[in-house]
Every structure is written in structure tokens, then in C-alpha cells.
Design an enzyme around this catalytic site. Sequence first.
Site, PDB file in Angstrom:
ATOM      1  N   THR A 129       2.847   7.743  -4.926  1.00 22.43           N
ATOM      2  CA  THR A 129       3.594   8.598  -4.118  1.00 22.43           C
ATOM      3  C   THR A 129       4.560   9.510  -5.089  1.00 22.43           C
ATOM      4  O   THR A 129       4.976   9.026  -6.189  1.00 22.43           O
ATOM      5  CB  THR A 129       4.439   8.022  -3.141  1.00 22.43           C
ATOM      6  OG1 THR A 129       5.559   8.681  -2.645  1.00 22.43           O
ATOM      7  CG2 THR A 129       5.119   6.684  -3.639  1.00 22.43           C
ATOM      8  N   ASP A 130       4.891  10.537  -4.434  1.00 20.57           N
ATOM      9  CA  ASP A 130       5.942  11.362  -5.546  1.00 20.57           C
ATOM     10  C   ASP A 130       7.376  10.839  -5.377  1.00 20.57           C
ATOM     11  O   ASP A 130       8.128  11.025  -6.289  1.00 20.57           O
ATOM     12  CB  ASP A 130       5.808  13.040  -5.251  1.00 20.57           C
ATOM     13  CG  ASP A 130       6.450  12.963  -3.658  1.00 20.57           C
ATOM     14  OD1 ASP A 130       6.562  12.051  -2.708  1.00 20.57           O
ATOM     15  OD2 ASP A 130       6.588  14.153  -3.201  1.00 20.57           O
ATOM     16  N   GLU A 131       7.384   9.926  -4.438  1.00 16.73           N
ATOM     17  CA  GLU A 131       8.649   9.135  -4.178  1.00 16.73           C
ATOM     18  C   GLU A 131       9.184   8.532  -5.468  1.00 16.73           C
ATOM     19  O   GLU A 131      10.365   8.314  -5.603  1.00 16.73           O
ATOM     20  CB  GLU A 131       8.969   8.205  -2.897  1.00 16.73           C
ATOM     21  CG  GLU A 131       8.475   9.328  -1.852  1.00 16.73           C
ATOM     22  CD  GLU A 131       8.912   8.884  -0.396  1.00 16.73           C
ATOM     23  OE1 GLU A 131       9.873   7.613  -0.409  1.00 16.73           O
ATOM     24  OE2 GLU A 131       8.411   9.152   0.442  1.00 16.73           O
ATOM     25  N   TYR A 137      11.196   0.894  -0.983  1.00 15.69           N
ATOM     26  CA  TYR A 137       9.579   1.406  -0.878  1.00 15.69           C
ATOM     27  C   TYR A 137       9.313   2.049  -2.288  1.00 15.69           C
ATOM     28  O   TYR A 137       8.257   1.589  -2.886  1.00 15.69           O
ATOM     29  CB  TYR A 137       9.481   2.335   0.197  1.00 15.69           C
ATOM     30  CG  TYR A 137       8.372   3.078  -0.026  1.00 15.69           C
ATOM     31  CD1 TYR A 137       6.993   2.675   0.307  1.00 15.69           C
ATOM     32  CD2 TYR A 137       8.331   4.594  -0.106  1.00 15.69           C
ATOM     33  CE1 TYR A 137       6.017   3.227   0.155  1.00 15.69           C
ATOM     34  CE2 TYR A 137       7.204   5.194  -0.112  1.00 15.69           C
ATOM     35  CZ  TYR A 137       6.042   4.681  -0.173  1.00 15.69           C
ATOM     36  OH  TYR A 137       4.568   5.333  -0.182  1.00 15.69           O
ATOM     37  N   LYS A 159       6.752   0.954  -5.336  1.00 14.07           N
ATOM     38  CA  LYS A 159       5.630   1.715  -5.693  1.00 14.07           C
ATOM     39  C   LYS A 159       5.683   2.006  -7.140  1.00 14.07           C
ATOM     40  O   LYS A 159       4.557   1.885  -7.907  1.00 14.07           O
ATOM     41  CB  LYS A 159       5.400   3.125  -4.869  1.00 14.07           C
ATOM     42  CG  LYS A 159       5.080   2.911  -3.489  1.00 14.07           C
ATOM     43  CD  LYS A 159       3.818   2.221  -3.161  1.00 14.07           C
ATOM     44  CE  LYS A 159       2.622   3.327  -3.340  1.00 14.07           C
ATOM     45  NZ  LYS A 159       1.325   2.797  -2.774  1.00 14.07           N
ATOM     46  N   ASN A 217       4.215  14.109   0.787  1.00 10.87           N
ATOM     47  CA  ASN A 217       4.079  13.631   2.004  1.00 10.87           C
ATOM     48  C   ASN A 217       2.884  14.250   2.651  1.00 10.87           C
ATOM     49  O   ASN A 217       2.527  15.232   2.641  1.00 10.87           O
ATOM     50  CB  ASN A 217       5.396  14.167   2.897  1.00 10.87           C
ATOM     51  CG  ASN A 217       6.593  13.349   2.463  1.00 10.87           C
ATOM     52  OD1 ASN A 217       6.928  13.161   1.437  1.00 10.87           O
ATOM     53  ND2 ASN A 217       7.190  12.703   3.706  1.00 10.87           N
ATOM     54  N   PRO A 232      15.548  12.476  16.843  1.00 17.54           N
ATOM     55  CA  PRO A 232      16.401  11.914  15.993  1.00 17.54           C
ATOM     56  C   PRO A 232      16.163  12.346  14.384  1.00 17.54           C
ATOM     57  O   PRO A 232      15.507  11.875  13.675  1.00 17.54           O
ATOM     58  CB  PRO A 232      16.227  10.448  15.965  1.00 17.54           C
ATOM     59  CG  PRO A 232      14.769  10.482  16.132  1.00 17.54           C
ATOM     60  CD  PRO A 232      14.407  11.460  17.040  1.00 17.54           C
TER      61      PRO A 232
HETATM   62  P1  NAD Z   1       0.061   3.169   6.385  1.00 20.55           P
HETATM   63  O1  NAD Z   1       1.212   2.389   6.468  1.00 20.55           O
HETATM   64  O2  NAD Z   1      -0.377   4.167   7.623  1.00 20.55           O
HETATM   65  O3  NAD Z   1      -1.338   2.310   6.014  1.00 20.55           O
HETATM   66  C1  NAD Z   1      -1.179   1.039   5.161  1.00 20.55           C
HETATM   67  C2  NAD Z   1      -2.422   0.207   5.288  1.00 20.55           C
HETATM   68  O4  NAD Z   1      -2.411  -1.074   4.510  1.00 20.55           O
HETATM   69  C3  NAD Z   1      -2.633  -0.703   6.817  1.00 20.55           C
HETATM   70  O5  NAD Z   1      -3.559  -0.268   7.545  1.00 20.55           O
HETATM   71  C4  NAD Z   1      -2.099  -1.963   6.548  1.00 20.55           C
HETATM   72  O6  NAD Z   1      -2.822  -2.723   7.557  1.00 20.55           O
HETATM   73  C5  NAD Z   1      -2.596  -2.164   5.208  1.00 20.55           C
HETATM   74  N1  NAD Z   1      -1.917  -3.259   4.650  1.00 20.55           N
HETATM   75  C6  NAD Z   1      -0.697  -3.552   4.290  1.00 20.55           C
HETATM   76  N2  NAD Z   1      -0.332  -4.641   3.829  1.00 20.55           N
HETATM   77  C7  NAD Z   1      -1.541  -5.069   3.588  1.00 20.55           C
HETATM   78  C8  NAD Z   1      -1.880  -6.221   2.691  1.00 20.55           C
HETATM   79  N3  NAD Z   1      -1.156  -6.837   1.962  1.00 20.55           N
HETATM   80  N4  NAD Z   1      -3.259  -6.468   2.538  1.00 20.55           N
HETATM   81  C9  NAD Z   1      -4.378  -5.397   3.056  1.00 20.55           C
HETATM   82  N5  NAD Z   1      -4.043  -4.443   3.699  1.00 20.55           N
HETATM   83  C10 NAD Z   1      -2.628  -4.270   3.879  1.00 20.55           C
HETATM   84  O7  NAD Z   1       0.208   3.797   5.068  1.00 20.55           O
HETATM   85  P2  NAD Z   1      -0.363   5.263   4.489  1.00 20.55           P
HETATM   86  O8  NAD Z   1       0.684   6.567   5.123  1.00 20.55           O
HETATM   87  O9  NAD Z   1      -1.718   5.396   5.128  1.00 20.55           O
HETATM   88  O10 NAD Z   1      -0.159   5.178   3.066  1.00 20.55           O
HETATM   89  C11 NAD Z   1      -1.455   4.628   2.400  1.00 20.55           C
HETATM   90  C12 NAD Z   1      -1.158   4.848   0.846  1.00 20.55           C
HETATM   91  O11 NAD Z   1      -0.598   6.134   0.479  1.00 20.55           O
HETATM   92  C13 NAD Z   1       0.311   4.062   0.561  1.00 20.55           C
HETATM   93  O12 NAD Z   1      -0.026   3.075  -0.727  1.00 20.55           O
HETATM   94  C14 NAD Z   1       1.453   4.850   0.377  1.00 20.55           C
HETATM   95  O13 NAD Z   1       2.195   4.396  -0.479  1.00 20.55           O
HETATM   96  C15 NAD Z   1       0.450   6.080  -0.217  1.00 20.55           C
HETATM   97  N6  NAD Z   1       1.173   7.321   0.024  1.00 20.55           N
HETATM   98  C16 NAD Z   1       1.373   7.658   1.442  1.00 20.55           C
HETATM   99  C17 NAD Z   1       2.042   8.907   1.638  1.00 20.55           C
HETATM  100  C18 NAD Z   1       2.332   9.628   3.055  1.00 20.55           C
HETATM  101  O14 NAD Z   1       2.829  10.416   3.326  1.00 20.55           O
HETATM  102  N7  NAD Z   1       1.897   8.761   4.101  1.00 20.55           N
HETATM  103  C19 NAD Z   1       2.358   9.833   0.604  1.00 20.55           C
HETATM  104  C20 NAD Z   1       1.753   9.595  -0.654  1.00 20.55           C
HETATM  105  C21 NAD Z   1       1.317   8.300  -0.965  1.00 20.55           C
HETATM  106  P1  TYD Z   2       9.123   9.963   6.723  1.00 20.52           P
HETATM  107  O1  TYD Z   2       8.069  10.464   7.504  1.00 20.52           O
HETATM  108  O2  TYD Z   2       9.669   8.547   7.237  1.00 20.52           O
HETATM  109  O3  TYD Z   2       8.469   9.988   4.970  1.00 20.52           O
HETATM  110  P2  TYD Z   2       9.154   9.692   3.730  1.00 20.52           P
HETATM  111  O4  TYD Z   2      10.691   9.238   3.986  1.00 20.52           O
HETATM  112  O5  TYD Z   2       8.446   8.901   3.093  1.00 20.52           O
HETATM  113  O6  TYD Z   2       9.500  11.002   3.095  1.00 20.52           O
HETATM  114  O7  TYD Z   2      10.343  10.694   6.827  1.00 20.52           O
HETATM  115  C1  TYD Z   2      10.228  12.341   6.289  1.00 20.52           C
HETATM  116  C2  TYD Z   2      11.380  12.963   6.301  1.00 20.52           C
HETATM  117  O8  TYD Z   2      11.904  12.953   7.782  1.00 20.52           O
HETATM  118  C3  TYD Z   2      12.584  12.187   5.657  1.00 20.52           C
HETATM  119  O9  TYD Z   2      13.363  13.024   4.974  1.00 20.52           O
HETATM  120  C4  TYD Z   2      13.392  11.426   6.541  1.00 20.52           C
HETATM  121  C5  TYD Z   2      13.104  12.357   7.906  1.00 20.52           C
HETATM  122  N1  TYD Z   2      13.213  11.692   9.097  1.00 20.52           N
HETATM  123  C6  TYD Z   2      14.124  12.074  10.332  1.00 20.52           C
HETATM  124  O10 TYD Z   2      14.941  12.914  10.055  1.00 20.52           O
HETATM  125  N2  TYD Z   2      14.125  11.493  11.269  1.00 20.52           N
HETATM  126  C7  TYD Z   2      13.327  10.280  11.586  1.00 20.52           C
HETATM  127  O11 TYD Z   2      13.386   9.850  12.595  1.00 20.52           O
HETATM  128  C8  TYD Z   2      12.326  10.100  10.630  1.00 20.52           C
HETATM  129  C9  TYD Z   2      11.228   9.035  10.700  1.00 20.52           C
HETATM  130  C10 TYD Z   2      12.453  10.884   9.495  1.00 20.52           C
END
Ligand code: NAD
Ligand code: TYD
Length: 351
Positions: free
Chosen positions: A140-142, A165, A169, A194, A220
Site C-alpha cells: 500500500t502507499d500508506e 496497519y 505493511k 486507496n 461520520p
Molecule cells: P480485505 O480486508 O477486504 O481482505 C483481506 C482478506 O484476507 C480477507 O478475505 C481475509 O479473510 C483474508 N485474511 C486475513 N487474515 C488472513 C490470514 N491470516 N490468512 C489467510 N487469509 C487472511 O482487504 P483488501 O482491501 O482486499 O486488501 C487486500 C490487500 O491489498 C491487503 O494486503 C491490503 O494491505 C492491500 N491494499 C489495500 C488497499 C485498499 O484500498 N483496500 C489499497 C492498497 C493495498
Molecule cells: P478508509 O476507507 O478507512 O481507508 P484508509 O484509512 O486506508 O485511507 O478511509 C479513507 C478515508 O476516509 C480516511 O481518510 C479516513 C476517512 N474516513 C472517514 O472520514 N469516516 C469513516 O467513517 C471512515 C471509515 C473513513
Amino acid sequence: MKNILVTGGAGFIGSNFVHLMLERGGFETLINLDALTYAGNLDNLADIENDPRYIFVKGDIRDAGLIGSLFDKYDIDTVVNFAAESHVDRSITDPLSFVSTNVVGTQTLLDAAKNHWKVDPKDKYSNEYKPGVKYLQVSTDEVYGALGKEGMFRETTPLSPNSPYSASKASADLMVRAYHNTFGLPCNITRCSNNYGPYQFPEKLIPLMINNAKADKPLPVYGDGMQIRDWLHVKDHCAAIATVLEKGVDGEVYNIGGNNEKANIYIVGLILQTLGKGEDLITHVKDRPGHDRRYAIDNTKITTQLGWAPAYTFEEGIAETIQWYLDHQTWMEKILSGDYQNYYERMYQNA
Ligand code: NAD
Ligand code: TYD
């Protein structure tokens, strides 16, 4: 690429990736290993579960015995690791589970890949691997921390994570780097901004706000809502990962982003407008501790070196996404009726 192990394939991005790979083809078997935590949902994969190329295994990426047996049984040559604890707010209340899954889980997978793919695993000086193997870490970019008003994250930006988090990562990324530099493991790291799109768990900004707006519940917004994220459609992210699998140079990191910087309050306003609801639903709540102010990705490397580019504009992507959530009421109802309700009460009661 013959037999792919996708971890976390029942989550948001993982399930979109499984769909994309089955559409694209070019492999024999795709094994989806997922522990089915609160975020894992097999409903996301209901339409492809009978595809003969697809196998689901319920299990944990920290289970070295299970991972080893999957490598043996299916002759895995490609790993794409999505499995993670992924929600910043949950990492603030329970950091340990993030270290355990995101760091120890990644290291367990790396070890299995090294031991199964190295031509002579006993020779610590040899970096010779079976041809065509690849470990891809979805990051992630985070990990880069937060930006001020100016600038963008490049692959060379120092890691400076701020939440448990993002720290977990970043630690996992460093472990991948170490396995490449010490053991020669063929690997890539992708760092994406994101994501939004279908199948996202409703604790994240966009589906949460759509749900609340639909139900005329308060939206919220943390603090002033002027935090900026660089939004990318999940299908564009998955296509970028597939591109890195095909063309990525071993050991390289690739940033993935769509040049779509938007303030949270803008997104919330857009959702309200699309659903025909009033801005009076917006409720500013206490800000998230350590809340990163701005993220922005410089995607020059992946666009110029690997030829990937996002296909969605934000406007068409968000309109399609809002419609998807409206059309998938039953999918959402099943999640909302479960344990998620308890999380929501706990999370927002004192905010
Ligand atoms: P998510 O929380 O929707 O899915 C995570 C999945 O991993 C779930 O299906 C969960 O059951 C599984 N999991 C959790 N712990 C596990 C374990 N110990 N063993 C096996 N499976 C397990 O997450 P997401 O948003 O789909 O993100 C997927 C990946 O992409 C993550 O690594 C996250 O850091 C990365 N990522 C997410 C975003 C975003 O915007 N959502 C952006 C950049 C990178
Ligand atoms: P989120 O979807 O949790 O992703 P990330 O924190 O990994 O960027 O949140 C996206 C942005 O939205 C983040 O700046 C936090 C904000 N946010 C709110 O303002 N209210 C909420 O209830 C949630 C879940 C997120």
C-alpha cells in the site's frame, strides 16, 4: 505462470483479482487460500466457485505446514499475497493481530516460496531458482507515510508509516526485500493507493457512506474531512498486478495509482448528491488518531516501464460503484446483519 496461489482471495481486492484472472486465463489452476476472517466473504466468489480451474482452501497464511502442503500438492509457481488485516481503525484498537498476520504471515509465505522454488534449498550461497517462479506482495502507499500539500510518493520515497496497519505493511515489504537480497527470491512489491469498487467491506469509507446515506443515517466524517486519498478503481489495481506478474523485473517495487486525488468530504458530498440525499446527513466526528493528511502516487514507473494505465475515470468508476451497491442489497444485508453491527456500535459510539 502455471499454478497460482492467491491469498486473501475472498476479500475485496483479492476477489476482484480472482475474477480478473479467470477471465484472462493463461494458467492451469488458481488456489485461493483465505482464513475467512470477518473481511473474507465467499459470496464474493459465488459466480465462479464451480470453475474447474478454481480451488478454494480455508486456511491461514501463518500455517507453515498447510502452505508447504499446498506448494507440494499443486506445484505452485506464483504467489500473490493479498491476505492481511487491512483496516487502519481496527489496527488502532488491536495492533498485534496486524503484526501477526501481515508480518509473520508474509514471512511464512516467503519461506515456503524459497524452500520450494530454490533449486538446492540446502545451499545457502546459491540463488538459483526454478524458472518462471514469482512472489508478488500486494502492499500500500500508506507505507510511505503522509504528504503535505505538495509532492507525490515515488518508489524511492523513504518508508515512514504512521499507523499500526501501515507499519505492519512496511515491515512485510522489508521482509520481501530481505528475501530478494539475501536469498535471491524472485519477487515484486506493488504499492497501491486507496481502492474503490464492488465487494468492499462496508467499514471502509465509500461503502459505509453509501449504506448510511441510503438509510438516512449520519455520515461520520473524521475531523474536517479535508484528508486526501488518491482513488483507483479496484479493477485497475488488479490489472496492474496482472501486468507486474507478466512483466515486472525481479526485485522491483511498482507504485500503482490513478492520479485521482480527492478530499473525503468531496466523496461524501458526491455520494449524497448521487443518492438524492441532503448534506445535513454529514456529521463531523472526532478525527482518527495519527490520521494521514494526504496520499498521492507517482505512477510513472509502472506506466512507462510496464505499459499499464488505468482504464476508469473516477467519475465513471464511482457512478458504477454506487450503482453496484444499490443493485447488491442482499450481499450487503448479509454483512450488515452479522458481527459488523457490533463493530460499528463500538467504533462510532464515542466519536
Ligand atoms: P480485505 O480486508 O477486504 O481482505 C483481506 C482478506 O484476507 C480477507 O478475505 C481475509 O479473510 C483474508 N485474511 C486475513 N487474515 C488472513 C490470514 N491470516 N490468512 C489467510 N487469509 C487472511 O482487504 P483488501 O482491501 O482486499 O486488501 C487486500 C490487500 O491489498 C491487503 O494486503 C491490503 O494491505 C492491500 N491494499 C489495500 C488497499 C485498499 O484500498 N483496500 C489499497 C492498497 C493495498
Ligand atoms: P478508509 O476507507 O478507512 O481507508 P484508509 O484509512 O486506508 O485511507 O478511509 C479513507 C478515508 O476516509 C480516511 O481518510 C479516513 C476517512 N474516513 C472517514 O472520514 N469516516 C469513516 O467513517 C471512515 C471509515 C473513513
